[in-house]
Design a protein around this motif. Structure first.
Motif, PDB file in Angstrom:
ATOM      1  N   GLU A  40       0.831  -1.246   0.145  1.00  0.00           N
ATOM      2  CA  GLU A  40      -0.340   0.020   0.001  1.00  0.00           C
ATOM      3  C   GLU A  40       0.988   1.153   0.360  1.00  0.00           C
ATOM      4  O   GLU A  40       0.617   1.998  -0.783  1.00  0.00           O
ATOM      5  N   LYS A  42     -16.896   4.329   0.471  1.00  0.00           N
ATOM      6  CA  LYS A  42     -14.808   4.400   0.416  1.00  0.00           C
ATOM      7  C   LYS A  42     -14.562   5.921   0.506  1.00  0.00           C
ATOM      8  O   LYS A  42     -15.147   6.889  -0.039  1.00  0.00           O
ATOM      9  N   ARG A  79      -7.481   0.230   4.559  1.00  0.00           N
ATOM     10  CA  ARG A  79      -8.236  -0.033   4.170  1.00  0.00           C
ATOM     11  C   ARG A  79      -9.342   0.571   4.289  1.00  0.00           C
ATOM     12  O   ARG A  79     -10.222   0.992   5.606  1.00  0.00           O
TER      13      ARG A  79
END
Length: 393
Positions: A181, A270, A329
Motif C-alpha cells: 500500500e 469508500k 482500507r
C-alpha cells in the motif's frame, strides 16, 4: 442445644457468597471474551496472542524459544520420568528402559510439534494447539504404567512456539500489505506530481504564445485585441499560481466519497483523497479489473487541507470501518447520506452531492438476469403444458 450463629459468621458467609458471585461473573466475562476472539478469527480478524512490534521481533522470540527447546532436551527436562521404576527387580535396568522410552516419547511428541508448527496458520491456531495437547495426552497414556509424561513446562514452551509462529506469519502478511500500500501511495503521489509538472509546462507554453501575440500587436492600435489577450494571460497566471500552490502544498487535493453497489452491496462507501489534477482518473483506477463494476461518485470535494478533511471523516466513521485491523482500507459501513451530513459539518455547504448511486452496469446486469430467469420460467411452463397435452392424447 444448637449454638446460635454468631453475627460475624453471618457476615463471613455473605462476603463469601458475594466473592463467589463476582468470581462467577468474572469467569463468564472471560468466556464471552474468548468466544468473541474466536468469532473474530472466524470472520478474518486476527488477535495477537503475543503482540510484538514487527516481524523481526517475532523471529528473535522464536529463535529464543527454539534455543530453550534444545536446552530442555539436552538437560533432560522435556520428559517427566519416574525414578522408582524397576525391571527384573533392578533399578539400573529400570532407568535404562525409562531412558529409552523417554527418547521414543520425545521423538513422537517433537514430530507432532514440528508438524503443527509447519502447518499452523492464523486461522487454525486453536486446532493446532488442541492437536498438540492431544498428542501429549496420548503419549502419556501409553507410558502411564511407568509414570512418564511430557513435562508441562516443555509442553507450554512448544505451545508458545505455535502461538508465536501464527503471530509471526500474520505480522509478515501485514507488513507486506503495508509495503504494498505504501508503494501504491508513492505511485499515486508521483502521478500527481508528474501531472502538476506537465500542467505547468502546458500553461507556460500557452502563456508564451499569448505573450508573443500581444507583443506583436504593440503599436498597431488594436487595443481591444490586446486587452483580450492580456486578460487571457492574467487568467493563465492565476492558473499557474494555483498549480504551484498545489505542488508546494501536499495537503491540498480532492476528498472523494464513492460506492460500488454491484461489488460490495449497499451501505458501504469508500472515503479517500487524491492530489491528482483530474480526480476521476483515480476513481477509474480503483474500479479496474479487480472489481466487476466501476465506482459511483457521490462527491468530489476540493480542499486546501484535503488530508485533514479525510482524517476527520475517517474519525467520524471509525466505529463503522469494514476492516478494523488494516486502517489503510478506507471502506465504511455507511450510506452516502450519512457521509454527506458529516462532510457538511466539517466543510460547510456542499455544492454537489449525489445521494443515490447510478450503478448503471450493475442495474442493467440485474435486469438482464431477471429477464433471462423469466424467459426460462416461461419456457419451462410451455414444456410442461406440451407434456400434459401429449399425456391427454
Amino acid at each position: 442445644m444448637i449454638d446460635p450463629i454468631r453475627p460475624d459468621s453471618v457476615d463471613l458467609i455473605r462476603e463469601n457468597r458475594e466473592l463467589r458471585d463476582r468470581y462467577d461473573e468474572a469467569l463468564e466475562r472471560i468466556e464471552m471474551l474468548e468466544r468473541d476472539v474466536d468469532a473474530l478469527h472466524d470472520v478474518g480478524v486476527y488477535t495477537y496472542r503475543h503482540p510484538l512490534e514487527n516481524a523481526v521481533a517475532y523471529q528473535e522470540a522464536l529463535d529464543f524459544i527454539k534455543a530453550s527447546v534444545r536446552q530442555h532436551i539436552a538437560e533432560g527436562r522435556a520428559i517427566e520420568v519416574s525414578t522408582r521404576f524397576t525391571f527384573d527387580n533392578s533399578l539400573a535396568k529400570g532407568r535404562k528402559m525409562t531412558a529409552d522410552l523417554a527418547k521414543l516419547m520425545l521423538r513422537a511428541y517433537n514430530a507432532e510439534a514440528e508438524n503443527c508448527v509447519r502447518y499452523v496458520k492464523a486461522g487454525n491456531l486453536a486446532a493446532a494447539e488442541k492437536r498438540l495437547t492431544g498428542a501429549a495426552s496420548s503419549i502419556a497414556r501409553y507410558a502411564s504404567m511407568m509414570e512418564m509424561h511430557i513435562s508441562e513446562e516443555y509442553h507450554a514452551l512448544r505451545l508458545r512456539e505455535l502461538a508465536l509462529t501464527a503471530d509471526y506469519q500474520m505480522k509478515v502478511q501485514e507488513e507486506r500489505e503495508i509495503a504494498r500500500e505504501e508503494r501504491a501511495r508513492l505511485r499515486e503521489e508521483q502521478r500527481a506530481e508528474k501531472e502538476l509538472r506537465a500542467e505547468r509546462e502546458r500553461l507556460e507554453k500557452e502563456r508564451a504564445h499569448y505573450a508573443a501575440v500581444l507583443e506583436a500587436l504593440t503599436g498597431t492600435g488594436r487595443d481591444d485585441e490586446r486587452y483580450g489577450l492580456q486578460a487571457k494571460i492574467d487568467e493563465i497566471d492565476g492558473r499557474i499560481a494555483d498549480n504551484d500552490y498545489r505542488t508546494a502544498n501536499i495537503r491540498a487535493g480532492y476528498v472523494y466519497i464513492i460506492s460500488n453497489v454491484g461489488s460490495f452491496g449497499p451501505g458501504i462507501v469508500k472515503i479517500g483523497m487524491t492530489r491528482r489534477l483530474e480526480p476521476m482518473d483515480r476513481v477509474r483506477e480503483l474500479g479496474d479489473a479487480s472489481v466487476p463494476f466501476g465506482f459511483d461518485v457521490h462527491a468530489l470535494f476540493f480542499s486546501d487541507d484535503a488530508v485533514g478533511v479525510e482524517t476527520r471523516l475517517h474519525h467520524a466513521f471509525a466505529s463503522q470501518r469494514v476492516n478494523r485491523v488494516n486502517l489503510r482500507r478506507e471502506y465504511f459501513y455507511a450510506t452516502p447520506a450519512d457521509v454527506k451530513t458529516a462532510l457538511a459539518e466539517i466543510a460547510g455547504n456542499l455544492l454537489e452531492f449525489a445521494d443515490e448511486a447510478e450503478a448503471e452496469q450493475y442495474r442493467a446486469s440485474e435486469a438482464m438476469r431477471a429477464s433471462e430467469a423469466g424467459g426460462m420460467a416461461g419456457t419451462g411452463a410451455r414444456h410442461s403444458l406440451e407434456r400434459l397435452k401429449r399425456a391427454d392424447v
